[in-house]
Design a protein around this motif. Sequence first.
Motif, PDB file in Angstrom:
ATOM      1  N   ARG A 119       8.848   1.966   4.826  1.00  0.00           N
ATOM      2  CA  ARG A 119       9.489   1.565   6.072  1.00  0.00           C
ATOM      3  C   ARG A 119       8.686   0.464   6.756  1.00  0.00           C
ATOM      4  NH1 ARG A 119      12.529   5.558   9.990  1.00  0.00           N
ATOM      5  NH2 ARG A 119      13.027   4.193  11.748  1.00  0.00           N
ATOM      6  N   VAL A 120       9.384  -0.568   7.227  1.00  0.00           N
ATOM      7  CA  VAL A 120       8.769  -1.690   7.936  1.00  0.00           C
ATOM      8  C   VAL A 120       9.537  -1.916   9.227  1.00  0.00           C
ATOM      9  CG1 VAL A 120       8.177  -4.141   7.864  1.00  0.00           C
ATOM     10  CG2 VAL A 120       8.084  -2.774   5.762  1.00  0.00           C
ATOM     11  N   GLY A 121       8.853  -1.873  10.352  1.00  0.00           N
ATOM     12  CA  GLY A 121       9.497  -2.066  11.641  1.00  0.00           C
ATOM     13  C   GLY A 121       9.413  -3.514  12.108  1.00  0.00           C
ATOM     14  N   PHE A 122      10.567  -4.179  12.176  1.00  0.00           N
ATOM     15  CA  PHE A 122      10.653  -5.529  12.737  1.00  0.00           C
ATOM     16  C   PHE A 122      11.273  -5.450  14.126  1.00  0.00           C
ATOM     17  CE2 PHE A 122      10.155  -7.184   8.437  1.00  0.00           C
ATOM     18  CZ  PHE A 122       9.564  -8.422   8.636  1.00  0.00           C
ATOM     19  N   PRO A 162       0.827  -1.220   0.000  1.00  0.00           N
ATOM     20  CA  PRO A 162       0.000   0.000   0.000  1.00  0.00           C
ATOM     21  C   PRO A 162       0.856   1.263   0.000  1.00  0.00           C
ATOM     22  CG  PRO A 162      -0.845  -1.602   1.583  1.00  0.00           C
ATOM     23  CD  PRO A 162       0.477  -2.127   1.116  1.00  0.00           C
ATOM     24  N   VAL A 163       0.439   2.250  -0.738  1.00  0.00           N
ATOM     25  CA  VAL A 163       1.239   3.470  -0.852  1.00  0.00           C
ATOM     26  C   VAL A 163       1.120   4.358   0.383  1.00  0.00           C
ATOM     27  CG1 VAL A 163       1.166   3.491  -3.365  1.00  0.00           C
ATOM     28  CG2 VAL A 163      -0.624   4.669  -2.086  1.00  0.00           C
ATOM     29  N   ASP A 164       0.069   4.171   1.174  1.00  0.00           N
ATOM     30  CA  ASP A 164      -0.067   4.938   2.405  1.00  0.00           C
ATOM     31  C   ASP A 164      -0.905   4.154   3.403  1.00  0.00           C
ATOM     32  OD1 ASP A 164      -2.761   5.277   1.628  1.00  0.00           O
ATOM     33  OD2 ASP A 164      -2.309   7.169   0.640  1.00  0.00           O
ATOM     34  N   GLY A 165      -0.923   4.627   4.638  1.00  0.00           N
ATOM     35  CA  GLY A 165      -1.683   3.965   5.696  1.00  0.00           C
ATOM     36  C   GLY A 165      -0.932   2.795   6.307  1.00  0.00           C
ATOM     37  N   PRO A 166      -1.445   2.283   7.418  1.00  0.00           N
ATOM     38  CA  PRO A 166      -0.782   1.175   8.109  1.00  0.00           C
ATOM     39  C   PRO A 166      -0.865  -0.121   7.317  1.00  0.00           C
ATOM     40  CG  PRO A 166      -2.935   1.573   9.065  1.00  0.00           C
ATOM     41  CD  PRO A 166      -2.710   2.686   8.081  1.00  0.00           C
ATOM     42  N   PHE A 167       0.150  -0.965   7.474  1.00  0.00           N
ATOM     43  CA  PHE A 167       0.132  -2.281   6.850  1.00  0.00           C
ATOM     44  C   PHE A 167       1.021  -3.221   7.647  1.00  0.00           C
ATOM     45  CE2 PHE A 167       3.759  -0.136   5.119  1.00  0.00           C
ATOM     46  CZ  PHE A 167       4.710  -1.110   4.799  1.00  0.00           C
ATOM     47  N   ILE A 168       0.747  -4.514   7.503  1.00  0.00           N
ATOM     48  CA  ILE A 168       1.469  -5.548   8.241  1.00  0.00           C
ATOM     49  C   ILE A 168       2.144  -6.482   7.242  1.00  0.00           C
ATOM     50  CG2 ILE A 168       1.262  -7.472   9.866  1.00  0.00           C
ATOM     51  CD1 ILE A 168      -1.474  -6.105  10.721  1.00  0.00           C
ATOM     52  N   VAL A 169       3.449  -6.591   7.296  1.00  0.00           N
ATOM     53  CA  VAL A 169       4.171  -7.551   6.476  1.00  0.00           C
ATOM     54  C   VAL A 169       4.259  -8.860   7.262  1.00  0.00           C
ATOM     55  CG1 VAL A 169       6.413  -8.170   5.503  1.00  0.00           C
ATOM     56  CG2 VAL A 169       5.510  -5.872   5.192  1.00  0.00           C
ATOM     57  N   ALA A 170       3.750  -9.940   6.686  1.00  0.00           N
ATOM     58  CA  ALA A 170       3.815 -11.262   7.316  1.00  0.00           C
ATOM     59  C   ALA A 170       4.644 -12.157   6.407  1.00  0.00           C
ATOM     60  CB  ALA A 170       2.416 -11.836   7.509  1.00  0.00           C
ATOM     61  N   SER A 171       5.772 -12.639   6.908  1.00  0.00           N
ATOM     62  CA  SER A 171       6.713 -13.383   6.081  1.00  0.00           C
ATOM     63  C   SER A 171       7.082 -14.721   6.706  1.00  0.00           C
ATOM     64  CB  SER A 171       7.990 -12.547   5.891  1.00  0.00           C
ATOM     65  OG  SER A 171       8.982 -13.257   5.188  1.00  0.00           O
ATOM     66  N   ASN A 172       7.504 -15.656   5.845  1.00  0.00           N
ATOM     67  CA  ASN A 172       8.173 -16.846   6.360  1.00  0.00           C
ATOM     68  C   ASN A 172       9.544 -16.425   6.882  1.00  0.00           C
ATOM     69  OD1 ASN A 172       9.089 -16.299   3.672  1.00  0.00           O
ATOM     70  ND2 ASN A 172       9.839 -18.389   3.460  1.00  0.00           N
TER      71      ASN A 172
END
Length: 220
Positions: A55-58, A28-38
């Motif tokens: 930006r993704v905060g791990f 998504p170009v804006d707003g919150p999102f959750i990256v879920a990965s193996n």
Amino acid sequence: MYQATRTSIRGLIATLCRPTLTGFENVPVDGPFIVASNHLSFLDSVIIQALMPRRVGFFAKAEYFTGRGVKGKIMKSFFEGVGSIPVERGEQAASVAALKTLLDVLERGEGVGIYPEGTRSRDGLLYRGRTGVGWLTLTTGAPVVPVGLADTDRLQPAGTSAVRPQHFSMRVGEPLYFDKLGPDHSLPVRREATDRIMDAIAALSGQGRASGYNKPPTQE
């Protein structure tokens, strides 16, 4: 610092690994999102944080941010530079305190990353997802962006500290949307959302599936 660190790591990855990367238009170009990965390698978070268009905060161990001396300063600068979030040792991604930290980031309209398996797979199988990722998306309504990594374990095999330049692939899938139910939704609904997310990750990573949960090395 963030952009400079990320640009440097991107350059190293492109030069040394020549990865196959697909699907970044799904973020998504804006707003919150959750990256879920193996999760196959210690380097997975750094790879995702460096390559994602946003930006993704791990999570990263809190001691990486508090070390002393030159090495401590370098470690702190690096993990802050890639956008990592400090978490105390033993505070797993599925714990209440850790999830609330991610919730705060999402409420600011930013992205967070989570490994539903909880820890690295050391046999290459994709394990059953823990429901923290389901809780996050159902509580906030933030879309989940599934990611499938392949061969990142070859970059730094389990039990070694040396990093070896190797080709790997990263596939980003279409966002998954769930109804915003708030924090008091039922466990079966959370389980269903989590299973749907894991199915999407499996389709992207091409891994075989394990029937149970993954365990950290100390329990094996």
